[in-house]
Design a protein around this motif. Structure first.
Motif, PDB file in Angstrom:
ATOM      1  N   ILE A  49      -0.452  -1.092  -8.669  1.00 18.15           N
ATOM      2  CA  ILE A  49      -1.065  -2.229  -7.977  1.00 18.15           C
ATOM      3  C   ILE A  49      -0.526  -2.409  -6.561  1.00 18.15           C
ATOM      4  O   ILE A  49       0.683  -2.363  -6.339  1.00 18.15           O
ATOM      5  CB  ILE A  49      -0.831  -3.528  -8.781  1.00 18.15           C
ATOM      6  N   ASP A  50      -1.457  -2.633  -5.647  1.00 15.43           N
ATOM      7  CA  ASP A  50      -1.114  -3.016  -4.275  1.00 15.43           C
ATOM      8  C   ASP A  50      -1.336  -4.524  -4.204  1.00 15.43           C
ATOM      9  O   ASP A  50      -2.475  -4.982  -4.156  1.00 15.43           O
ATOM     10  CB  ASP A  50      -2.024  -2.260  -3.288  1.00 15.43           C
ATOM     11  N   ASP A  51      -0.252  -5.291  -4.223  1.00 17.98           N
ATOM     12  CA  ASP A  51      -0.357  -6.749  -4.263  1.00 17.98           C
ATOM     13  C   ASP A  51      -0.840  -7.350  -2.949  1.00 17.98           C
ATOM     14  O   ASP A  51      -1.462  -8.409  -2.938  1.00 17.98           O
ATOM     15  CB  ASP A  51       0.973  -7.381  -4.664  1.00 17.98           C
ATOM     16  N   GLU A  52      -0.549  -6.684  -1.830  1.00 21.26           N
ATOM     17  CA  GLU A  52      -0.965  -7.215  -0.526  1.00 21.26           C
ATOM     18  C   GLU A  52      -2.487  -7.304  -0.430  1.00 21.26           C
ATOM     19  O   GLU A  52      -3.038  -8.275   0.039  1.00 21.26           O
ATOM     20  CB  GLU A  52      -0.415  -6.346   0.607  1.00 21.26           C
ATOM     21  N   ASN A  53      -3.168  -6.240  -0.870  1.00 23.37           N
ATOM     22  CA  ASN A  53      -4.633  -6.215  -0.835  1.00 23.37           C
ATOM     23  C   ASN A  53      -5.259  -6.587  -2.174  1.00 23.37           C
ATOM     24  O   ASN A  53      -6.473  -6.524  -2.334  1.00 23.37           O
ATOM     25  CB  ASN A  53      -5.125  -4.825  -0.394  1.00 23.37           C
ATOM     26  N   GLN A  54      -4.433  -6.918  -3.145  1.00 20.95           N
ATOM     27  CA  GLN A  54      -4.870  -7.285  -4.495  1.00 20.95           C
ATOM     28  C   GLN A  54      -5.811  -6.252  -5.106  1.00 20.95           C
ATOM     29  O   GLN A  54      -6.896  -6.568  -5.582  1.00 20.95           O
ATOM     30  CB  GLN A  54      -5.511  -8.673  -4.486  1.00 20.95           C
TER      31      GLN A  54
ATOM     32  N   ASP B 177       7.667  -2.450 -12.432  1.00 26.35           N
ATOM     33  CA  ASP B 177       7.588  -3.787 -13.002  1.00 26.35           C
ATOM     34  C   ASP B 177       7.497  -3.629 -14.517  1.00 26.35           C
ATOM     35  O   ASP B 177       6.466  -3.215 -15.035  1.00 26.35           O
ATOM     36  CB  ASP B 177       6.337  -4.488 -12.435  1.00 26.35           C
ATOM     37  N   ARG B 178       8.587  -3.931 -15.202  1.00 28.49           N
ATOM     38  CA  ARG B 178       8.623  -3.743 -16.654  1.00 28.49           C
ATOM     39  C   ARG B 178       7.890  -4.847 -17.406  1.00 28.49           C
ATOM     40  O   ARG B 178       7.831  -4.844 -18.635  1.00 28.49           O
ATOM     41  CB  ARG B 178      10.060  -3.599 -17.146  1.00 28.49           C
ATOM     42  N   GLY B 179       7.336  -5.793 -16.686  1.00 23.06           N
ATOM     43  CA  GLY B 179       6.482  -6.823 -17.280  1.00 23.06           C
ATOM     44  C   GLY B 179       7.175  -7.768 -18.242  1.00 23.06           C
ATOM     45  O   GLY B 179       6.539  -8.313 -19.135  1.00 23.06           O
TER      46      GLY B 179
ATOM     47  N   ALA C 184       0.841  -1.201   0.000  1.00 19.76           N
ATOM     48  CA  ALA C 184       0.000   0.000   0.000  1.00 19.76           C
ATOM     49  C   ALA C 184       0.879   1.256   0.000  1.00 19.76           C
ATOM     50  O   ALA C 184       0.574   2.238  -0.672  1.00 19.76           O
ATOM     51  CB  ALA C 184      -0.926  -0.009   1.201  1.00 19.76           C
ATOM     52  N   GLU C 185       1.996   1.219   0.764  1.00 18.24           N
ATOM     53  CA  GLU C 185       2.883   2.380   0.843  1.00 18.24           C
ATOM     54  C   GLU C 185       3.756   2.495  -0.413  1.00 18.24           C
ATOM     55  O   GLU C 185       4.094   3.587  -0.845  1.00 18.24           O
ATOM     56  CB  GLU C 185       3.835   2.300   2.057  1.00 18.24           C
ATOM     57  N   ARG C 186       4.150   1.346  -0.937  1.00 17.35           N
ATOM     58  CA  ARG C 186       5.016   1.330  -2.109  1.00 17.35           C
ATOM     59  C   ARG C 186       4.446   0.358  -3.147  1.00 17.35           C
ATOM     60  O   ARG C 186       4.866  -0.798  -3.231  1.00 17.35           O
ATOM     61  CB  ARG C 186       6.428   0.922  -1.677  1.00 17.35           C
ATOM     62  N   PRO C 187       3.456   0.804  -3.934  1.00 18.50           N
ATOM     63  CA  PRO C 187       2.810  -0.092  -4.904  1.00 18.50           C
ATOM     64  C   PRO C 187       3.703  -0.413  -6.103  1.00 18.50           C
ATOM     65  O   PRO C 187       4.744   0.187  -6.300  1.00 18.50           O
ATOM     66  CB  PRO C 187       1.567   0.686  -5.330  1.00 18.50           C
ATOM     67  N   ARG C 188       3.231  -1.355  -6.890  1.00 14.21           N
ATOM     68  CA  ARG C 188       3.960  -1.809  -8.074  1.00 14.21           C
ATOM     69  C   ARG C 188       3.377  -1.130  -9.310  1.00 14.21           C
ATOM     70  O   ARG C 188       2.165  -1.120  -9.516  1.00 14.21           O
ATOM     71  CB  ARG C 188       3.808  -3.332  -8.176  1.00 14.21           C
ATOM     72  N   ILE C 189       4.248  -0.548 -10.115  1.00 13.85           N
ATOM     73  CA  ILE C 189       3.817   0.056 -11.374  1.00 13.85           C
ATOM     74  C   ILE C 189       4.044  -0.982 -12.465  1.00 13.85           C
ATOM     75  O   ILE C 189       5.175  -1.323 -12.790  1.00 13.85           O
ATOM     76  CB  ILE C 189       4.612   1.349 -11.677  1.00 13.85           C
TER      77      ILE C 189
END
Length: 130
Positions: free
Chosen positions: A49-54, A106-108, A30-35
């Protein structure tokens, strides 16, 4: 037997494998989401994206009306580095507005070059840190 057009291409299979490796190391909070960046032949899409809370906190792409207004309505206009740059700027502005200053990129599975690089650099210019 599967139809050839349904099967994943070697290039896509390689990208998927690379993305899996990246995702094993990169995860959003939540503090450091994934781009997360996805680059199709015609468009560039980005999600925070916040992976912890999906949950997806915000998303933007070259399909967005606001982006299309800036880059032009022509078919080729959405697949340029300039368009990807606009997407990055828009995403950076959205994140700063929501109080998200830090993120992980995240460069995917795509090479950090061209459109993917343009998105990242525009995000950084808008005030993001990763």
């Amino acid at each position: 037997t599967t139809h050839t057009s349904c099967a994943m291409t070697d290039k896509e299979r390689r990208r998927q494998k690379q993305h899996t490796k990246i995702r094993s190391k990169v995860s959003g909070t939540a503090e450091r989401p994934r781009i997360s960046v996805y680059r199709s032949n015609q468009h560039t899409y980005v999600q925070v994206i916040d992976d912890e809370n999906q949950t997806t906190l915000c998303a933007v792409g070259t399909m967005s009306v606001s982006i299309k207004e800036k880059v032009g309505k022509e078919e080729w206009a959405t697949k340029t580095v300039t368009a990807a740059n606009e997407v990055g700027k828009a995403l950076g502005a959205m994140c700063v507005e929501k109080g998200i200053k830090k993120a992980v990129f995240d460069r995917g599975g795509f090479v950090y070059h061209g459109r993917v690089k343009a998105v990242a650099e525009a995000c950084r210019e808008a005030g993001m840190e990763f």
